[in-house]
Design a protein around this motif. Structure first.
Motif, PDB file in Angstrom:
ATOM      1  N   LYS A   9       0.823  -1.210   0.000  1.00  0.00           N
ATOM      2  CA  LYS A   9       0.000   0.000   0.000  1.00  0.00           C
ATOM      3  C   LYS A   9       0.862   1.267   0.000  1.00  0.00           C
ATOM      4  CE  LYS A   9      -4.233   1.586   2.089  1.00  0.00           C
ATOM      5  NZ  LYS A   9      -5.245   1.321   3.107  1.00  0.00           N
ATOM      6  N   LEU A  10       1.929   1.292   0.796  1.00  0.00           N
ATOM      7  CA  LEU A  10       2.795   2.475   0.864  1.00  0.00           C
ATOM      8  C   LEU A  10       3.488   2.718  -0.473  1.00  0.00           C
ATOM      9  CD1 LEU A  10       4.053   4.745   2.540  1.00  0.00           C
ATOM     10  CD2 LEU A  10       5.860   3.133   3.168  1.00  0.00           C
ATOM     11  N   THR A  11       3.957   1.654  -1.118  1.00  0.00           N
ATOM     12  CA  THR A  11       4.605   1.787  -2.421  1.00  0.00           C
ATOM     13  C   THR A  11       3.633   2.338  -3.457  1.00  0.00           C
ATOM     14  OG1 THR A  11       5.979  -0.126  -1.872  1.00  0.00           O
ATOM     15  CG2 THR A  11       5.913   0.534  -4.169  1.00  0.00           C
ATOM     16  N   TRP A  12       2.414   1.827  -3.431  1.00  0.00           N
ATOM     17  CA  TRP A  12       1.396   2.280  -4.374  1.00  0.00           C
ATOM     18  C   TRP A  12       1.050   3.747  -4.146  1.00  0.00           C
ATOM     19  CZ3 TRP A  12      -3.728   3.923  -4.233  1.00  0.00           C
ATOM     20  CH2 TRP A  12      -4.389   3.896  -5.444  1.00  0.00           C
ATOM     21  N   ILE A  13       0.921   4.150  -2.890  1.00  0.00           N
ATOM     22  CA  ILE A  13       0.585   5.543  -2.564  1.00  0.00           C
ATOM     23  C   ILE A  13       1.718   6.477  -2.982  1.00  0.00           C
ATOM     24  CG2 ILE A  13       0.219   7.143  -0.645  1.00  0.00           C
ATOM     25  CD1 ILE A  13      -1.400   4.898   0.708  1.00  0.00           C
ATOM     26  N   LEU A  14       2.961   6.090  -2.735  1.00  0.00           N
ATOM     27  CA  LEU A  14       4.103   6.931  -3.127  1.00  0.00           C
ATOM     28  C   LEU A  14       4.194   7.082  -4.647  1.00  0.00           C
ATOM     29  CD1 LEU A  14       6.882   5.737  -0.666  1.00  0.00           C
ATOM     30  CD2 LEU A  14       5.650   7.907  -0.641  1.00  0.00           C
ATOM     31  N   GLY A  15       4.038   5.988  -5.375  1.00  0.00           N
ATOM     32  CA  GLY A  15       4.076   6.051  -6.833  1.00  0.00           C
ATOM     33  C   GLY A  15       2.939   6.876  -7.402  1.00  0.00           C
ATOM     34  N   LEU A  16       1.753   6.686  -6.860  1.00  0.00           N
ATOM     35  CA  LEU A  16       0.601   7.439  -7.320  1.00  0.00           C
ATOM     36  C   LEU A  16       0.747   8.932  -7.012  1.00  0.00           C
ATOM     37  CD1 LEU A  16      -2.229   7.144  -8.592  1.00  0.00           C
ATOM     38  CD2 LEU A  16      -3.114   7.013  -6.262  1.00  0.00           C
ATOM     39  N   ALA A  17       1.224   9.258  -5.816  1.00  0.00           N
ATOM     40  CA  ALA A  17       1.409  10.661  -5.436  1.00  0.00           C
ATOM     41  C   ALA A  17       2.438  11.344  -6.329  1.00  0.00           C
ATOM     42  CB  ALA A  17       1.815  10.763  -3.973  1.00  0.00           C
ATOM     43  N   ALA A  18       3.555  10.665  -6.603  1.00  0.00           N
ATOM     44  CA  ALA A  18       4.569  11.254  -7.475  1.00  0.00           C
ATOM     45  C   ALA A  18       4.024  11.462  -8.881  1.00  0.00           C
ATOM     46  CB  ALA A  18       5.808  10.362  -7.515  1.00  0.00           C
ATOM     47  N   GLY A  19       3.259  10.512  -9.386  1.00  0.00           N
ATOM     48  CA  GLY A  19       2.673  10.650 -10.714  1.00  0.00           C
ATOM     49  C   GLY A  19       1.670  11.787 -10.783  1.00  0.00           C
ATOM     50  N   ILE A  20       0.821  11.899  -9.785  1.00  0.00           N
ATOM     51  CA  ILE A  20      -0.168  12.981  -9.760  1.00  0.00           C
ATOM     52  C   ILE A  20       0.514  14.337  -9.653  1.00  0.00           C
ATOM     53  CG2 ILE A  20      -1.997  14.017  -8.351  1.00  0.00           C
ATOM     54  CD1 ILE A  20      -2.990  11.151  -7.828  1.00  0.00           C
ATOM     55  N   LEU A  21       1.550  14.444  -8.822  1.00  0.00           N
ATOM     56  CA  LEU A  21       2.280  15.712  -8.718  1.00  0.00           C
ATOM     57  C   LEU A  21       2.961  16.073 -10.034  1.00  0.00           C
ATOM     58  CD1 LEU A  21       3.848  15.431  -5.161  1.00  0.00           C
ATOM     59  CD2 LEU A  21       1.972  16.918  -5.884  1.00  0.00           C
ATOM     60  N   GLY A  22       3.466  15.071 -10.750  1.00  0.00           N
ATOM     61  CA  GLY A  22       4.060  15.315 -12.063  1.00  0.00           C
ATOM     62  C   GLY A  22       3.042  15.821 -13.066  1.00  0.00           C
ATOM     63  N   ILE A  23       1.846  15.251 -13.047  1.00  0.00           N
ATOM     64  CA  ILE A  23       0.783  15.696 -13.954  1.00  0.00           C
ATOM     65  C   ILE A  23       0.332  17.111 -13.592  1.00  0.00           C
ATOM     66  CG2 ILE A  23      -1.614  15.275 -14.646  1.00  0.00           C
ATOM     67  CD1 ILE A  23      -0.942  12.269 -14.389  1.00  0.00           C
ATOM     68  N   ILE A  24       0.175  17.388 -12.309  1.00  0.00           N
ATOM     69  CA  ILE A  24      -0.206  18.739 -11.868  1.00  0.00           C
ATOM     70  C   ILE A  24       0.858  19.743 -12.291  1.00  0.00           C
ATOM     71  CG2 ILE A  24      -0.499  20.207  -9.830  1.00  0.00           C
ATOM     72  CD1 ILE A  24      -1.892  17.821  -8.498  1.00  0.00           C
ATOM     73  N   GLY A  25       2.120  19.388 -12.142  1.00  0.00           N
ATOM     74  CA  GLY A  25       3.198  20.279 -12.549  1.00  0.00           C
ATOM     75  C   GLY A  25       3.235  20.536 -14.040  1.00  0.00           C
TER      76      GLY A  25
END
Length: 57
Positions: A9-25
């Motif tokens: 779960k932690l790995t999935w949350i970290l990967g998803l958060a980084a991807g979403i921040l990249g898209i927002i950026g």
């Protein structure tokens, strides 16, 4: 060849958060996110790929 495993779960949350921040950026003007949007998106993808490849991560 073994089937891919689901990431923890932690790995999935970290990967998803980084991807979403990249898209927002990419789409919005945020100083640090806009500067590193491709690195964040790539990092999120790599974290998710490693999480599905290795069972303990």
């Amino acid at each position: 060849m073994k089937a891919p495993s689901s990431p923890k779960k932690l790995t999935w949350i970290l990967g998803l958060a980084a991807g979403i921040l990249g898209i927002i950026g990419h789409y919005f003007q945020a100083d640090i996110l806009t500067q590193y949007n491709y690195e964040l998106l790539l990092g999120g993808f790599i974290v998710l790929a490693i999480g599905t490849t290795f069972r303990e991560i």
